[in-house]
Design a protein around this motif. Structure first.
Motif, short mmCIF file in Angstrom:
data_model
loop_
_atom_site.label_atom_id
_atom_site.label_comp_id
_atom_site.label_asym_id
_atom_site.label_seq_id
_atom_site.Cartn_x
_atom_site.Cartn_y
_atom_site.Cartn_z
N LEU A 60 0.82 -1.21 0.00
CA LEU A 60 0.00 0.00 0.00
C LEU A 60 0.86 1.26 0.00
O LEU A 60 0.44 2.31 -0.52
CB LEU A 60 -0.92 0.01 1.22
CG LEU A 60 -2.14 -0.91 1.15
CD1 LEU A 60 -2.88 -0.90 2.48
CD2 LEU A 60 -3.07 -0.49 0.02
N ALA A 61 2.05 1.19 0.59
CA ALA A 61 2.93 2.35 0.60
C ALA A 61 3.40 2.72 -0.79
O ALA A 61 3.84 3.86 -1.01
CB ALA A 61 4.13 2.09 1.51
N ALA A 62 3.33 1.77 -1.73
CA ALA A 62 3.79 2.03 -3.10
C ALA A 62 2.63 2.24 -4.08
O ALA A 62 2.87 2.44 -5.27
CB ALA A 62 4.66 0.87 -3.59
N VAL A 63 1.39 2.19 -3.60
CA VAL A 63 0.23 2.37 -4.47
C VAL A 63 0.15 3.83 -4.91
O VAL A 63 0.33 4.73 -4.09
CB VAL A 63 -1.05 1.94 -3.75
CG1 VAL A 63 -2.29 2.34 -4.54
CG2 VAL A 63 -1.05 0.44 -3.53
N PRO A 64 -0.13 4.12 -6.19
CA PRO A 64 -0.29 5.52 -6.63
C PRO A 64 -1.37 6.23 -5.83
O PRO A 64 -2.40 5.65 -5.48
CB PRO A 64 -0.67 5.38 -8.11
CG PRO A 64 -0.13 4.05 -8.52
CD PRO A 64 -0.23 3.17 -7.30
N SER A 65 -1.13 7.50 -5.56
CA SER A 65 -2.03 8.24 -4.68
C SER A 65 -3.43 8.38 -5.26
O SER A 65 -4.41 8.49 -4.52
CB SER A 65 -1.45 9.63 -4.39
OG SER A 65 -1.26 10.35 -5.60
N THR A 72 -9.36 10.83 3.22
CA THR A 72 -8.69 10.22 2.07
C THR A 72 -7.17 10.24 2.23
O THR A 72 -6.49 9.23 1.98
CB THR A 72 -9.10 10.97 0.79
OG1 THR A 72 -10.52 10.96 0.65
CG2 THR A 72 -8.47 10.31 -0.43
N LEU A 73 -6.63 11.37 2.66
CA LEU A 73 -5.18 11.45 2.85
C LEU A 73 -4.73 10.59 4.03
O LEU A 73 -3.58 10.13 4.05
CB LEU A 73 -4.76 12.90 3.06
CG LEU A 73 -4.92 13.82 1.85
CD1 LEU A 73 -4.46 15.24 2.19
CD2 LEU A 73 -4.14 13.29 0.65
N GLU A 99 0.03 16.56 -1.92
CA GLU A 99 -0.73 15.69 -2.81
C GLU A 99 -1.87 16.46 -3.49
O GLU A 99 -2.51 17.31 -2.87
CB GLU A 99 -1.30 14.50 -2.05
CG GLU A 99 -0.29 13.41 -1.78
CD GLU A 99 0.20 12.73 -3.04
OE1 GLU A 99 -0.49 12.81 -4.08
OE2 GLU A 99 1.28 12.12 -2.99
N THR A 100 -2.10 16.12 -4.74
CA THR A 100 -3.17 16.74 -5.52
C THR A 100 -4.14 15.70 -6.07
O THR A 100 -5.36 15.87 -5.99
CB THR A 100 -2.59 17.55 -6.68
OG1 THR A 100 -1.67 18.51 -6.19
CG2 THR A 100 -3.69 18.26 -7.45
N ALA A 101 -3.61 14.61 -6.63
CA ALA A 101 -4.43 13.64 -7.35
C ALA A 101 -5.58 13.08 -6.52
O ALA A 101 -6.73 13.08 -6.99
CB ALA A 101 -3.54 12.51 -7.88
N PRO A 102 -5.36 12.61 -5.28
CA PRO A 102 -6.51 12.05 -4.54
C PRO A 102 -7.57 13.09 -4.22
O PRO A 102 -8.76 12.76 -4.14
CB PRO A 102 -5.87 11.49 -3.26
CG PRO A 102 -4.57 12.18 -3.13
CD PRO A 102 -4.11 12.47 -4.52
N LEU A 103 -7.17 14.34 -4.04
CA LEU A 103 -8.14 15.39 -3.72
C LEU A 103 -8.94 15.80 -4.94
O LEU A 103 -10.09 16.24 -4.82
CB LEU A 103 -7.42 16.60 -3.12
CG LEU A 103 -6.61 16.30 -1.84
CD1 LEU A 103 -5.94 17.57 -1.33
CD2 LEU A 103 -7.51 15.71 -0.77
N LEU A 104 -8.34 15.68 -6.13
CA LEU A 104 -9.11 15.96 -7.35
C LEU A 104 -10.26 14.99 -7.50
O LEU A 104 -11.34 15.34 -8.00
CB LEU A 104 -8.19 15.90 -8.57
CG LEU A 104 -7.03 16.89 -8.64
CD1 LEU A 104 -6.25 16.69 -9.94
CD2 LEU A 104 -7.54 18.31 -8.55
N GLY A 131 -11.49 6.95 -1.69
CA GLY A 131 -12.23 7.97 -0.95
C GLY A 131 -13.52 8.34 -1.65
O GLY A 131 -14.55 8.57 -0.99
N LEU A 132 -13.49 8.44 -2.98
CA LEU A 132 -14.70 8.75 -3.74
C LEU A 132 -15.76 7.67 -3.54
O LEU A 132 -16.94 7.96 -3.36
CB LEU A 132 -14.34 8.88 -5.23
CG LEU A 132 -15.50 9.08 -6.20
CD1 LEU A 132 -16.20 10.39 -5.94
CD2 LEU A 132 -14.99 9.03 -7.64
N ALA A 133 -15.34 6.40 -3.57
CA ALA A 133 -16.29 5.31 -3.45
C ALA A 133 -16.87 5.19 -2.04
O ALA A 133 -18.08 4.98 -1.87
CB ALA A 133 -15.61 3.99 -3.85
#
Length: 435
Positions: free
Chosen positions: A262-267, A295-296, A360-365, A274-276
């Motif tokens: 999980l530490a290497a999973v893309p953000s 989410t973060l 981080e940006t991607a998970p918040l988008l 988080g969306l789901a």
């Protein structure tokens, strides 16, 4: 026999083959050192170029151009009835006061098109400035006073040198007539650069000269607080359990492997999670720091767990054995002895994980925090954005003035990241125990 061996060894040490091999190894070592030094210099050069590019474009975001005009607070415009009614004063047409001042400054400007260009020299924020002045001091009505008003973004770009005056007029946003007006204002001392306080106190805006990072900073603060409150205790408790209490079996081995993976999973995958879960299932408010923090927290948990386990594992077994030998239970040994001694390493890993979350940006988008938010959030459930997303939005804006805003926000974000990493280094050095 011994003398023959020594003679043979001595001859080998002095042989031509040995000398050539030694010289070859020395040359290889020198080449390796030079390559390593070249790699370091290349990295430092690229870093310097990056920082210079950001700072050269962003330092001007901390100053703003102001135009000083003689504003006549006409009673006919502000308070026709002379009642000084606060509601009437609030609804008055203060923009007309600015327009009257510009007309008085440049009486030769009469055409509708030129007047529109003339009025654009001052930001539409000027009306709000005058309204606040009258609200604070109604005695201004009927007087004429010099007031410094926020300039428009094009005027600001000209003053800071980002618009080339020598360029062909058709290639410039600011035309020759506007440059002539600016020259008159500058010759009269009515153009000045001041510290851009609004950059730190205003929320986002469609107008570059009024845009600020206050909303994004507050949103980032709320989001990080939620992330820390959730990820830190869960991560530390998980690390203590896995290191001190969990039996060694296949199930726990599977858990450890999944944590490392999980530490290497893309953000962005955590953004989809988080969306789901938080939006589609739990129906939490979209674009809120609460959802962003949750989410973060999912994304930061593996980093904190791995760092905490490494810190706990670094505590010598003699501490455990001594505590157990004196009659402490396993839980008491873990929480009264091992955890305090490993806390510096745990805090360091936590701060590094939070620093990663801050950028981080991607998970918040994925959870909708990319929306245009002009208001500063007042709670964790209010719509908000964060610093990286704000930078992303400004970088996508067509106005030239947003370029410096983008670089200025990057400088502020880098400042926060440097402070957080410096805090991690300080905690590690201050409380680190050498065994």
């Amino acid at each position: 026999m011994t003398e023959q061996t020594q003679d043979t060894a001595g001859s080998n040490w002095n042989s031509e083959k040995f000398t050539k091999g030694l010289a070859k190894r020395k040359r290889a070592e020198v080449r390796f050192r030079r390559i390593g030094l070249l790699a370091i210099l290349t990295a430092l050069t690229l870093l310097a170029i990056l920082l210079f590019s950001i700072f050269s474009k962003g330092y001007t975001a901390f100053v703003q151009t102001y135009v000083t005009l003689d504003i006549t607070f006409s009673e006919e415009v502000i308070d026709r009835n002379g009642t000084r009614d606060p509601e009437e004063l609030r609804l008055a047409n203060y923009a007309k006061l600015v327009q009257n001042a510009l007309r008085a400054k440049f009486p030769e400007v009469t055409s509708r098109r030129d007047l529109r260009a003339l009025f654009s020299l001052v930001s539409n924020d000027a009306a709000d400035t005058l309204r606040d002045m009258v609200a604070d001091d109604p005695d201004l009505i009927g007087r004429t006073v010099p007031v410094s008003l926020l300039a428009g973004d094009d005027v600001d770009m000209v003053t800071k040198g980002y618009i080339d005056r020598a360029a062909v007029e058709d290639d410039r946003r600011v035309k020759d007539r506007e440059l002539a007006w600016l020259d008159i204002l500058e010759a009269d001392g009515d153009i000045s650069l001041r510290f851009n306080r609004g950059f730190f106190t205003n929320g986002d805006s469609r107008e570059p000269e009024k845009a600020g990072i206050a909303g994004a900073m507050v949103g980032s603060l709320y989001t990080l607080v939620i992330t820390m409150l959730i990820a830190f205790p869960i991560g530390v408790m998980t690390a203590i359990y896995l290191e001190e209490f969990a039996p060694r079996n296949r199930f726990n081995d599977l858990i450890e492997v999944n944590i490392n993976n999980l530490a290497a999973v893309p953000s962005i995958v955590f953004g989809l999670l988080g969306l789901a879960i938080f939006l589609n299932v739990a129906h939490l408010p979209r674009s809120a720091p609460l959802v962003g923090g949750l989410t973060l927290a999912l994304m930061t948990l593996p980093t904190i767990i791995i760092a905490a386990r490494a810190a706990i594992r670094a505590v010598p077994d003699s501490i455990r054995h001594a505590a157990l030998g004196l009659g402490a239970s396993k839980q008491q040994a873990a929480f009264h002895h091992i955890l305090p001694l490993s806390m510096p390493g745990i805090l360091t890993g936590t701060i590094i994980g939070l620093s990663q979350a801050l950028g981080e940006t991607a998970p918040l988008l994925m959870i909708g925090m990319v929306a245009f938010i002009a208001d500063i959030p007042g709670s964790i459930n209010d719509p908000a954005t964060v610093m990286p997303v704000q930078i992303f939005l400004w970088a996508d804006s067509p106005e030239r003035a947003f370029v410096e805003k983008t670089s200025g926000a990057i400088m502020v974000l880098l400042g926060f990241l440097i402070l957080m990493n410096a805090l991690a280094i300080f905690l590690r050095r201050k409380f680190e125990r050498r065994w």
